[in-house]
Motif scaffolding. Structure first.
Motif, PDB file in Angstrom:
ATOM      1  N   LEU A 169      -0.775   0.189   2.018  1.00  0.00           N
ATOM      2  CA  LEU A 169       0.755  -0.199   2.054  1.00  0.00           C
ATOM      3  C   LEU A 169       0.842  -1.440   1.374  1.00  0.00           C
ATOM      4  O   LEU A 169       0.158  -2.176   1.696  1.00  0.00           O
ATOM      5  CB  LEU A 169       1.421  -0.641   3.353  1.00  0.00           C
ATOM      6  N   THR A 170       1.395  -1.324  -0.123  1.00  0.00           N
ATOM      7  CA  THR A 170       1.128  -2.326  -1.128  1.00  0.00           C
ATOM      8  C   THR A 170       2.446  -2.784  -1.674  1.00  0.00           C
ATOM      9  O   THR A 170       3.347  -1.987  -2.023  1.00  0.00           O
ATOM     10  CB  THR A 170       0.443  -1.588  -2.142  1.00  0.00           C
ATOM     11  N   ARG A 171       2.485  -3.918  -1.991  1.00  0.00           N
ATOM     12  CA  ARG A 171       3.907  -4.735  -2.446  1.00  0.00           C
ATOM     13  C   ARG A 171       3.637  -4.431  -3.955  1.00  0.00           C
ATOM     14  O   ARG A 171       2.513  -5.037  -4.614  1.00  0.00           O
ATOM     15  CB  ARG A 171       3.841  -6.183  -1.985  1.00  0.00           C
ATOM     16  N   THR A 172       4.227  -3.897  -4.709  1.00  0.00           N
ATOM     17  CA  THR A 172       4.237  -3.634  -6.212  1.00  0.00           C
ATOM     18  C   THR A 172       5.337  -4.251  -6.928  1.00  0.00           C
ATOM     19  O   THR A 172       5.314  -4.575  -8.160  1.00  0.00           O
ATOM     20  CB  THR A 172       4.125  -2.284  -6.596  1.00  0.00           C
ATOM     21  N   ALA A 173       6.479  -4.750  -6.170  1.00  0.00           N
ATOM     22  CA  ALA A 173       7.683  -5.236  -6.893  1.00  0.00           C
ATOM     23  C   ALA A 173       8.549  -6.140  -5.622  1.00  0.00           C
ATOM     24  O   ALA A 173       8.138  -6.072  -4.753  1.00  0.00           O
ATOM     25  CB  ALA A 173       8.714  -4.091  -7.393  1.00  0.00           C
ATOM     26  N   GLN A 174       9.329  -6.928  -6.260  1.00  0.00           N
ATOM     27  CA  GLN A 174      10.049  -7.700  -5.404  1.00  0.00           C
ATOM     28  C   GLN A 174      10.707  -6.954  -4.491  1.00  0.00           C
ATOM     29  O   GLN A 174      11.478  -5.749  -4.663  1.00  0.00           O
ATOM     30  CB  GLN A 174      11.248  -8.634  -6.219  1.00  0.00           C
ATOM     31  N   ALA A 175      10.660  -7.223  -3.077  1.00  0.00           N
ATOM     32  CA  ALA A 175      11.312  -6.255  -2.158  1.00  0.00           C
ATOM     33  C   ALA A 175      11.883  -7.316  -0.982  1.00  0.00           C
ATOM     34  O   ALA A 175      12.025  -8.393  -1.263  1.00  0.00           O
ATOM     35  CB  ALA A 175      10.484  -5.499  -1.553  1.00  0.00           C
ATOM     36  N   GLU A 176      11.867  -6.891   0.180  1.00  0.00           N
ATOM     37  CA  GLU A 176      12.292  -7.558   1.371  1.00  0.00           C
ATOM     38  C   GLU A 176      11.323  -7.631   2.537  1.00  0.00           C
ATOM     39  O   GLU A 176      10.313  -6.704   2.310  1.00  0.00           O
ATOM     40  CB  GLU A 176      13.526  -7.193   1.966  1.00  0.00           C
ATOM     41  N   ASP A 177      10.916  -8.356   3.551  1.00  0.00           N
ATOM     42  CA  ASP A 177      10.082  -8.071   4.584  1.00  0.00           C
ATOM     43  C   ASP A 177      10.412  -6.640   4.996  1.00  0.00           C
ATOM     44  O   ASP A 177      11.366  -6.001   5.082  1.00  0.00           O
ATOM     45  CB  ASP A 177      10.404  -9.136   5.605  1.00  0.00           C
TER      46      ASP A 177
ATOM     47  N   GLY B 242       6.483 -12.870  -2.621  1.00  0.00           N
ATOM     48  CA  GLY B 242       6.337 -12.873  -4.052  1.00  0.00           C
ATOM     49  C   GLY B 242       5.023 -12.330  -4.612  1.00  0.00           C
ATOM     50  O   GLY B 242       4.549 -12.519  -5.890  1.00  0.00           O
ATOM     51  N   SER B 243       4.015 -12.231  -3.704  1.00  0.00           N
ATOM     52  CA  SER B 243       2.769 -11.934  -4.245  1.00  0.00           C
ATOM     53  C   SER B 243       2.218 -10.457  -4.050  1.00  0.00           C
ATOM     54  O   SER B 243       2.615  -9.814  -2.952  1.00  0.00           O
ATOM     55  CB  SER B 243       1.706 -12.851  -3.374  1.00  0.00           C
ATOM     56  N   TRP B 244       1.186  -9.909  -4.706  1.00  0.00           N
ATOM     57  CA  TRP B 244       0.852  -8.596  -4.511  1.00  0.00           C
ATOM     58  C   TRP B 244      -0.172  -8.834  -3.492  1.00  0.00           C
ATOM     59  O   TRP B 244      -0.767  -9.742  -3.167  1.00  0.00           O
ATOM     60  CB  TRP B 244      -0.079  -8.209  -5.855  1.00  0.00           C
ATOM     61  N   VAL B 245       0.079  -7.693  -2.365  1.00  0.00           N
ATOM     62  CA  VAL B 245      -0.583  -7.668  -1.037  1.00  0.00           C
ATOM     63  C   VAL B 245      -0.587  -6.298  -0.852  1.00  0.00           C
ATOM     64  O   VAL B 245       0.167  -5.301  -1.014  1.00  0.00           O
ATOM     65  CB  VAL B 245      -0.123  -8.524   0.079  1.00  0.00           C
ATOM     66  N   ALA B 246      -1.748  -5.856  -0.161  1.00  0.00           N
ATOM     67  CA  ALA B 246      -2.160  -4.467   0.347  1.00  0.00           C
ATOM     68  C   ALA B 246      -2.676  -4.676   1.806  1.00  0.00           C
ATOM     69  O   ALA B 246      -3.286  -5.548   2.520  1.00  0.00           O
ATOM     70  CB  ALA B 246      -3.154  -3.877  -0.436  1.00  0.00           C
TER      71      ALA B 246
END
Length: 167
Positions: free
Chosen positions: A3-11, A153-157
């Motif tokens: 599960l990876t953050r690739t763009a601005q999103a919400e919690d 705001g950071s890329w995280v997986a």
């Protein structure tokens, strides 16, 4: 496989609420990155961190929060310090474990217990009173709540997420 953050999103929060649980997962973050895992969060119009304690996810050497033990990787953000030297560098997988049983909370990082505290204890209340959380009356008071992954705001997986409900 992550599960990876690739763009601005919400919690991202769970659909169910949890009281007692054992959460284990792996995480990695970009250089200079910052994220977190919230637990026992309540859903209101306020941000998740107004109610929920946080297991800090961080690139300690490259982020300013890594300068303090109270806000470094694995800490109960701004309240209970994490020891140094256990977090792996940005881009490498770390393991996190959060155990919540009644008011007892444990944070584990890469197989070692690093934080141990009691929600609502005299020590807890003193720490909250001396922190920014003192301004938020619901902070850390929910007997059960959502588990959330922070959008900061950071890329995280995250991967291998396992959640076991405890009695």
């Amino acid at each position: 496989g992550a599960l990876t953050r690739t763009a601005q999103a919400e919690d991202i929060i769970t659909t169910e609420q949890f009281r007692n649980f054992d959460l284990q997962l792996e995480w990695k973050i970009a250089p200079g990155g910052n994220s977190g895992i919230f637990y026992r969060a309540v859903e209101t119009s306020d941000p998740i961190y107004y109610s929920a304690p946080e297991y800090q996810i961080l690139d300690d050497p490259a982020h300013q929060d890594g300068q303090s033990d109270l806000t470094s990787a694995g800490a109960n953000y701004a309240l209970h310090a994490a020891p140094r030297g256990l977090v792996k560098p940005a881009g490498e997988w770390n393991t996190a474990r959060i155990v919540v049983q009644g008011n007892h909370v444990e944070h584990w990082l890469n197989g070692q217990k690093i934080v141990d505290y009691e929600l609502g204890s005299a020590d807890w209340q003193q720490r909250v009173a001396k922190s920014k959380f003192n301004e938020w009356p619901a902070y850390g008071k929910a007997a059960q709540g959502y588990i959330g992954l922070q959008e900061h705001g950071s890329w995280v997986a995250y991967r291998n997420i396992k959640l076991r409900v405890l009695p």
